[in-house]
Scaffold this active site. Sequence first.
Site, PDB file in Angstrom:
ATOM      1  N   ASP A  67       0.816  -1.213   0.000  1.00 22.84           N
ATOM      2  CA  ASP A  67       0.000   0.000   0.000  1.00 22.84           C
ATOM      3  C   ASP A  67       0.853   1.269   0.000  1.00 22.84           C
ATOM      4  OD1 ASP A  67       0.927  -0.443   2.589  1.00 22.84           O
ATOM      5  OD2 ASP A  67      -1.049  -0.901   3.412  1.00 22.84           O
ATOM      6  N   HIS A 138      -7.218  -4.836   9.705  1.00 22.35           N
ATOM      7  CA  HIS A 138      -6.938  -4.729   8.274  1.00 22.35           C
ATOM      8  C   HIS A 138      -5.612  -5.390   7.893  1.00 22.35           C
ATOM      9  CE1 HIS A 138      -4.993  -0.484   8.961  1.00 22.35           C
ATOM     10  NE2 HIS A 138      -4.052  -1.398   8.980  1.00 22.35           N
TER      11      HIS A 138
HETATM   12  C1  GLP Z   1      -0.418  -0.028   8.467  1.00 26.26           C
HETATM   13  C2  GLP Z   1      -0.198  -0.861   7.207  1.00 26.26           C
HETATM   14  C3  GLP Z   1      -0.471  -2.333   7.466  1.00 26.26           C
HETATM   15  C4  GLP Z   1       0.196  -2.788   8.740  1.00 26.26           C
HETATM   16  C5  GLP Z   1      -0.318  -1.977   9.897  1.00 26.26           C
HETATM   17  C6  GLP Z   1       0.234  -2.443  11.236  1.00 26.26           C
HETATM   18  O1  GLP Z   1      -1.736   0.305   8.657  1.00 26.26           O
HETATM   19  N1  GLP Z   1      -0.997  -0.422   6.122  1.00 26.26           N
HETATM   20  O2  GLP Z   1      -0.002  -3.090   6.353  1.00 26.26           O
HETATM   21  O3  GLP Z   1      -0.058  -4.167   8.960  1.00 26.26           O
HETATM   22  O4  GLP Z   1       0.079  -0.634   9.653  1.00 26.26           O
HETATM   23  O5  GLP Z   1       1.096  -1.513  11.768  1.00 26.26           O
HETATM   24  P1  GLP Z   1       1.981  -1.695  13.051  1.00 26.26           P
HETATM   25  O6  GLP Z   1       3.007  -2.734  12.731  1.00 26.26           O
HETATM   26  O7  GLP Z   1       2.588  -0.341  13.239  1.00 26.26           O
HETATM   27  O8  GLP Z   1       1.091  -2.125  14.142  1.00 26.26           O
END
Ligand code: GLP
Length: 261
Positions: A67, A138
């Site tokens: 993304d 998500h």
């Molecule tokens: C963002 C990304 C996701 C990721 C998520 C988790 O939203 N788009 O792909 O899985 O962050 O983030 P973190 O590892 O900071 O909890």
Amino acid sequence: MEVIIKPSAESAVKLTAELIGDAVRMRPESVLGLATGRTMESLYAELSRMCREEKLDFSLTRTFNLDEYIGLSGDNINSYRYYMNYHLFNNINIDKRNTHLPDGMADDVIAEAARYEDEIEFAGGIDIQLLGIGSDGHIGFNEPLSSLSSRTRAKSLTPETYEQNSPLFDNPDEMPKRAFTMGVGTILDARRIIMLVTGAGKADILSKAVEGPLTAMITGSAIQLHPNAVVVCDEAAATKLVGRKYYDFVFQNEPEWEPYR
Ligand code: GLP
């Protein structure tokens, strides 16, 4: 699906890095689907170390990220292109021309999403898709109610995602409200999925995604549909998993996991 529970975040990261490293050694031109977020920072540090110290060779590897924020250019410190260059691509011997993210500055979002899908197909599809999970469940930016067969497209982010990610911006108000994301269907087309989840804050959503019903409300649950998915997590993230005894048993007994025990 398999679930591997490691004692610490560090050992979960290490196992994930070994799985990716072994895939790249076996097939140097592997196509990797990559993720961003705080969880992945230590993984990319480990892969960078393996490249530096163990000569893990990424010179033929190709990558597609899940993304990118709409409205941020690659030189914006908060863009995922910047994140990837900073945490991984600048530190390994990858050819940057082989690294792909959606273009957050594209004028025509529909055309850009279609172009991204075509590029993945042209590369022969994704061999290993790395995933994290957001606090609302998500994967990529497939927010609740995303179709489980969706393809790459622009999505509006949820207030919860905004809350999760805006502290990463110097000025939280500058976080875009929309992003390009591979669709759930795009993700499920990968030949293998590795989901890395660490920390107590993810325990609830991880159990829902892995052991709860398949639902578009938690797009992470879609990995239940994938024939070759593994979730690597730490103890802290695993506390709500009811089937953990069996998961540990599988890890201890399946020959596939012998080199990693
Ligand atoms: C963002 C990304 C996701 C990721 C998520 C988790 O939203 N788009 O792909 O899985 O962050 O983030 P973190 O590892 O900071 O909890």
